[in-house]
Design a protein around this motif. Structure first.
Motif, short mmCIF file in Angstrom:
data_model
loop_
_atom_site.label_atom_id
_atom_site.label_comp_id
_atom_site.label_asym_id
_atom_site.label_seq_id
_atom_site.Cartn_x
_atom_site.Cartn_y
_atom_site.Cartn_z
N MET A 1 14.24 6.25 7.35
CA MET A 1 13.06 5.56 6.86
C MET A 1 11.78 6.03 7.54
O MET A 1 10.73 6.07 6.93
CB MET A 1 13.22 4.05 7.08
N PHE A 2 11.88 6.35 8.81
CA PHE A 2 10.66 6.63 9.56
C PHE A 2 10.67 8.00 10.21
O PHE A 2 9.83 8.31 11.04
CB PHE A 2 10.47 5.56 10.65
N ALA A 3 11.65 8.86 9.89
CA ALA A 3 11.77 10.15 10.56
C ALA A 3 10.77 11.13 9.96
O ALA A 3 11.06 11.86 9.04
CB ALA A 3 13.19 10.69 10.43
N GLN A 4 9.56 11.14 10.48
CA GLN A 4 8.52 12.00 9.99
C GLN A 4 8.27 13.13 10.99
O GLN A 4 8.39 12.94 12.19
CB GLN A 4 7.21 11.21 9.82
N GLU A 5 7.90 14.30 10.49
CA GLU A 5 7.55 15.40 11.38
C GLU A 5 6.09 15.25 11.81
O GLU A 5 5.39 14.33 11.45
CB GLU A 5 7.76 16.72 10.66
N SER A 6 5.62 16.24 12.59
CA SER A 6 4.30 16.14 13.17
C SER A 6 3.21 16.06 12.12
O SER A 6 2.12 15.56 12.40
CB SER A 6 4.05 17.35 14.07
N ASP A 7 3.46 16.54 10.90
CA ASP A 7 2.41 16.55 9.90
C ASP A 7 2.07 15.15 9.41
O ASP A 7 1.11 14.97 8.69
CB ASP A 7 2.82 17.42 8.71
N THR A 8 2.87 14.14 9.77
CA THR A 8 2.54 12.79 9.34
C THR A 8 1.52 12.15 10.28
O THR A 8 1.08 11.05 10.05
CB THR A 8 3.79 11.91 9.32
N TYR A 9 1.15 12.82 11.34
CA TYR A 9 0.19 12.31 12.29
C TYR A 9 -1.15 13.00 12.08
O TYR A 9 -1.26 14.03 11.43
CB TYR A 9 0.66 12.54 13.73
N VAL A 546 7.59 4.52 1.52
CA VAL A 546 6.17 4.28 1.26
C VAL A 546 5.72 3.18 2.21
O VAL A 546 6.31 2.10 2.23
CB VAL A 546 5.90 3.87 -0.20
N THR A 547 4.70 3.46 3.02
CA THR A 547 4.20 2.49 3.98
C THR A 547 2.70 2.28 3.76
O THR A 547 1.95 3.26 3.65
CB THR A 547 4.44 2.95 5.42
N TYR A 548 2.31 1.01 3.71
CA TYR A 548 0.88 0.67 3.60
C TYR A 548 0.52 -0.22 4.77
O TYR A 548 1.20 -1.22 5.05
CB TYR A 548 0.57 -0.04 2.28
N THR A 549 -0.53 0.13 5.50
CA THR A 549 -0.96 -0.60 6.69
C THR A 549 -2.21 -1.41 6.40
O THR A 549 -3.22 -0.86 5.95
CB THR A 549 -1.23 0.36 7.85
N ILE A 550 -2.13 -2.72 6.64
CA ILE A 550 -3.29 -3.60 6.53
C ILE A 550 -3.93 -3.69 7.91
O ILE A 550 -3.40 -4.35 8.81
CB ILE A 550 -2.87 -5.00 6.04
N GLU A 551 -5.03 -2.98 8.10
CA GLU A 551 -5.62 -2.83 9.41
C GLU A 551 -6.08 -4.17 10.00
O GLU A 551 -5.92 -4.42 11.20
CB GLU A 551 -6.81 -1.87 9.34
N LYS A 552 -6.68 -5.04 9.20
CA LYS A 552 -7.26 -6.27 9.74
C LYS A 552 -6.22 -7.17 10.36
O LYS A 552 -6.47 -7.84 11.37
CB LYS A 552 -8.00 -7.02 8.63
N THR A 553 -5.03 -7.21 9.78
CA THR A 553 -3.97 -8.08 10.29
C THR A 553 -2.89 -7.30 11.03
O THR A 553 -1.90 -7.89 11.47
CB THR A 553 -3.32 -8.86 9.14
N ARG A 554 -3.07 -5.98 11.15
CA ARG A 554 -2.09 -5.13 11.82
C ARG A 554 -0.69 -5.32 11.23
O ARG A 554 0.29 -5.50 11.94
CB ARG A 554 -2.08 -5.38 13.32
N THR A 555 -0.64 -5.32 9.91
CA THR A 555 0.61 -5.56 9.19
C THR A 555 1.02 -4.30 8.43
O THR A 555 0.19 -3.67 7.78
CB THR A 555 0.46 -6.72 8.20
N ASP A 556 2.30 -3.94 8.54
CA ASP A 556 2.85 -2.80 7.80
C ASP A 556 3.75 -3.31 6.69
O ASP A 556 4.64 -4.13 6.92
CB ASP A 556 3.66 -1.88 8.71
N LEU A 557 3.51 -2.82 5.48
CA LEU A 557 4.38 -3.11 4.34
C LEU A 557 5.17 -1.85 4.02
O LEU A 557 4.58 -0.81 3.72
CB LEU A 557 3.54 -3.55 3.13
N ASN A 558 6.50 -1.96 4.09
CA ASN A 558 7.35 -0.78 3.93
C ASN A 558 8.29 -0.94 2.73
O ASN A 558 8.88 -2.00 2.54
CB ASN A 558 8.22 -0.57 5.18
N LEU A 559 8.40 0.12 1.96
CA LEU A 559 9.39 0.19 0.90
C LEU A 559 10.21 1.46 1.13
O LEU A 559 9.67 2.56 1.13
CB LEU A 559 8.72 0.25 -0.48
N ASN A 560 11.51 1.28 1.36
CA ASN A 560 12.37 2.40 1.72
C ASN A 560 13.53 2.51 0.75
O ASN A 560 14.02 1.50 0.23
CB ASN A 560 12.92 2.23 3.14
N ALA A 561 13.95 3.73 0.49
CA ALA A 561 15.05 3.95 -0.45
C ALA A 561 15.99 5.01 0.08
O ALA A 561 15.57 5.98 0.72
CB ALA A 561 14.49 4.38 -1.81
#
Length: 563
Positions: A1-9, A546-561
C-alpha cells in the motif's frame, strides 16, 4: 500500500540506502530498491513485517496454513532465499519464516527491499533479494525522549508499545518493548474419544489466535562522529493457538518461538574518505510446539534450538574521487539441537563458514559500474557427521546509466549461492525428513529496468528479471511399494527458472499521492527437459493506492487495492 520509491517524495528530499553496504542516495544506486518509510508504516496500521511488506511489487504472502507462519515470497522464491537484516546484521536463523511474525515494526525508521541476487555482497541466502530493516536512531539533542502507544481493534485485538532514550554527553541508552495480541476466530466443537466414548468440548480455531512480545535495550557511545560503539540485546517470543487437522486426536496444536540476540557494533571514521566498521553477534532461536489435549492437560511435543555466532569486518574508502572500494570478511558458526530426533547422530549439528568479499564502484560521467565478488568457504568441524569442505565464488556486475534528466537504466547480473539449512539436513519432522547429503543450491540471475521521469512528481518504472536455480531443495513426497504415502524427504529435486516483468507508475501532486503496479511471474521446474508448473505461485499481481491529505486536520484518506 505504501511502498513508494524516491520519486514519490519532493525532489529536495534525499533517501540514503545501503543496497551495497555503502551509504548512497537511492537515486544513484545501481540496484532496484523499494523503500518503505516509518511514516508509511505508521499510516498503514501494520504491526508485523507481513502487514507492511505485502504491498511491495513482486512480494507476496501466499497464505497461512494450519500451525505454520505465513510464508513470504519474492519473485516466486520463499523467504529462505531472501536475506533478512536489521541495520545490516542478519537475523534469520534456521531458515524459518516465523521470524517475520515476531519482528515489531514500531521501532523501524525505514525498510529497504533490494530485488535480485545479492550473494556477492550479502552472502548465502540472498538469491531472490535482501530485506534490510533500518531502526530508528535516538535524537542526540534531547536529553530524554519517550513515547507510549496503544491501539484497540473491533475484533478485541490489541497492540501496545513504548520506548525511552536518555542522552548525556557522548553516551546514550534506549529501551523498547511491544505487545501484539490478535484475537482468533473459533466455533465450539465436540470430540468423542473412540475408545472411552467420552465427549470433550473445545474451541475449533478457523483463524489462529496469536500473541507476540518483543523487548530490547541498547547502549551507545559516539565520540565526535569519529568512533562509534554500541551494545544491544533483544528478546522476542510468540505463540499461535489453532486446531490442527493433522493432529486431531491430540487437541490444540500451538507453535511457539523464542529469540534472544546480542550485538556489539563498532565504526571508526578514519577520515572523510576511509572508514572501518564491524560487528559481533550471537543469536539463539528456539522453535517448537505444545499440545493441549481435549482433557485439558498440556504437553511439549517438539523443540528445536538454533544458535549462531557471526562476525564481520568491513572497509570502505574512496580510492579516487570517482572510485569507491568496499572489502570485508565474514565468519559464522552455527549449531542445531533437536530434542525429538530419532537418534543421537541427528540430534545435533555444527558448521563453520568463512567469506571474503568486495566490490568496486566506478563512476564514468553518467555511467556507474559496480563489479563485486565473494569467496565462500564451509569447513567440516563436526566429528559426528561426514561433511565435505565447500568452496564457492559468487561474482556480480551491476550498472546504472543516466541518459538524461528524464531517463535512467539499471542492469545487474551475477550468481547466487545457498547452503542447505540445518533443518533441511537434520530435521526429523514428518513434514520433511532431513537429508545430510544435500548439495548447495546455486543460481544465475539477470535484472534490468528503465525509469522515466518526464516531470516533477511523475515516474514510470518497467523492469524484467530472470533467475535460473540449480539443485533446488524441497520436501518431496515418497510412496511405499503398495502405493501408500511414506513421508517427505528433503531432496535436490531439480532445476527451476523464475522470470517475469513488473511495471509501476507513480504520481504525486499537492495533496494527492497515487501509484499502481503490475507484476507478472513465470516460474517452472525443469524435468527431463520439459517445463512443469510449480503449485502455489501467483502469476499476476496488481497493487494500487490513492492517498489524499487534508492539511488543515492532518488527516490522510487512503484507498488501497490488491488483486
Amino acid at each position: 500500500m505504501f511502498a513508494q520509491e524516491s520519486d514519490t517524495y519532493d525532489e529536495e528530499d534525499v533517501i540514503t540506502v545501503k543496497a551495497s553496504k555503502i551509504d548512497e542516495d537511492i537515486s544513484k544506486t545501481t540496484e532496484h530498491v523499494e523503500v518503505i518509510t516509518g511514516e508509511m508504516i505508521e499510516k498503514s496500521g501494520g504491526h508485523t513485517l507481513n502487514d507492511v511488506l505485502n504491498s511491495v511489487p513482486g512480494v507476496s504472502f501466499v497464505g497461512k496454513t494450519v500451525g505454520n507462519s505465513e510464508p513470504l515470497e519474492m519473485n516466486g522464491f520463499t523467504d529462505e532465499y531472501v536475506k533478512i537484516l536489521i541495520d545490516g546484521v542478519p537475523v534469520s536463523t534456521g531458515g524459518s519464516s516465523a521470524i517475520f511474525n515476531y519482528i515489531s515494526v514500531d521501532n523501524i525508521d525505514h525498510i529497504e527491499v533490494i530485488e535480485g541476487s545479492s550473494s556477492a555482497i550479502w552472502g548465502s541466502d540472498a538469491i531472490a533479494g535482501v530485506i534490510n530493516i533500518i531502526t530508528k536512531k535516538h535524537e542526540d539533542e534531547k536529553i530524554f525522549a519517550g513515547n507510549v502507544a496503544a491501539e484497540g481493534r473491533t475484533d478485541k485485538s490489541v497492540f501496545t508499545s513504548g520506548s525511552a532514550s536518555v542522552n548525556y554527553a557522548e553516551i546514550s541508552a534506549e529501551a523498547k518493548a511491544s505487545y501484539d495480541y490478535k484475537n482468533g476466530e473459533y466455533s465450539e466443537a465436540t470430540y468423542t474419544n473412540p475408545i472411552s466414548g467420552k465427549k470433550y468440548s473445545y474451541d475449533n480455531y478457523t483463524v489462529p489466535e496469536e500473541k507476540t512480545l518483543s523487548a530490547g535495550v541498547k547502549i551507545a557511545w559516539n565520540h565526535e562522529d569519529k568512533v562509534k560503539l554500541s551494545l544491544q540485546t533483544d528478546y522476542s517470543e510468540g505463540d499461535t493457538k489453532d486446531i490442527s487437522s493433522t493432529q486431531h486426536d491430540d487437541g490444540y496444536y500451538q507453535p511457539y518461538t523464542q529469540t534472544l540476540s546480542g550485538l556489539f557494533k563498532g565504526e571508526w571514521n578514519i577520515n572523510d574518505d576511509h572508514s572501518l566498521s564491524g560487528y559481533v553477534s550471537a543469536r539463539r532461536y528456539l522453535s517448537g510446539t505444545e499440545n493441549q489435549n481435549f482433557s485439558g492437560s498440556w504437553e511439549e511435543r517438539t523443540k528445536k534450538e538454533f544458535v549462531d555466532f557471526e562476525g564481520e569486518l568491513l572497509y570502505t574508502g574512496y580510492i579516487t574521487q570517482n572510485q569507491q572500494l568496499m572489502a570485508g570478511l565474514n565468519t559464522q558458526h552455527s549449531s542445531y539441537e533437536d530434542e525429538d530426533a530419532d537418534d543421537e547422530a541427528e540430534a545435533s549439528y555444527k558448521t563453520a563458514n568463512f567469506s571474503l568479499f568486495g566490490q568496486d564502484s566506478i563512476t564514468i560521467d553518467r555511467l556507474v559500474l559496480v563489479p563485486g565478488v565473494r569467496a565462500f568457504f564451509s569447513f567440516p568441524i563436526d566429528d559426528s557427521h561426514d561433511e565435505d569442505f565447500v568452496f564457492n565464488v559468487s561474482p556480480k556486475l551491476s550498472a546504472r546509466y543516466e541518459l538524461n534528466d528524464e531517463w535512467s537504466f539499471k542492469f545487474s547480473g551475477g550468481s547466487g549461492f545457498k547452503m542447505p539449512t540445518l533443518t533441511q539436513k537434520y530435521n526429523s519432522h514428518y513434514k520433511g525428513k532431513g537429508n545430510p547429503d544435500l548439495e548447495p543450491e546455486t543460481s544465475y540471475s539477470v535484472n534490468a529496468s528503465a525509469e522515466w521521469k518526464p516531470f516533477k512528481g511523475f515516474s514510470m518504472n518497467v523492469g524484467g528479471y530472470f533467475t535460473y536455480l540449480h539443485n533446488m531443495i524441497d520436501a518431496i513426497d515418497w510412496y511405499e511399494e503398495d502405493g501408500s504415502w511414506g513421508g517427505r524427504n528433503y531432496e535436490n529435486f531439480g532445476n527451476v527458472i523464475s522470470t517475469g516483468t513488473n511495471l509501476k507508475v507513480s504520481y504525486k501532486k499537492g495533496a494527492w499521492n497515487t501509484y499502481i503496479s503490475y507484476n507478472y511471474l513465470f516460474m517452472r521446474q525443469i524435468v527431463d527437459g520439459e517445463f512443469e508448473e510449480l503449485s502455489g505461485k501467483i502469476p499476476h499481481s496488481v497493487k494500487g493506492s490513492v492517498t489524499y491529505t487534508i492539511e488543515k486536520t492532518r488527516t490522510d484518506l487512503n484507498l488501497n487495492a490488491l488483486w
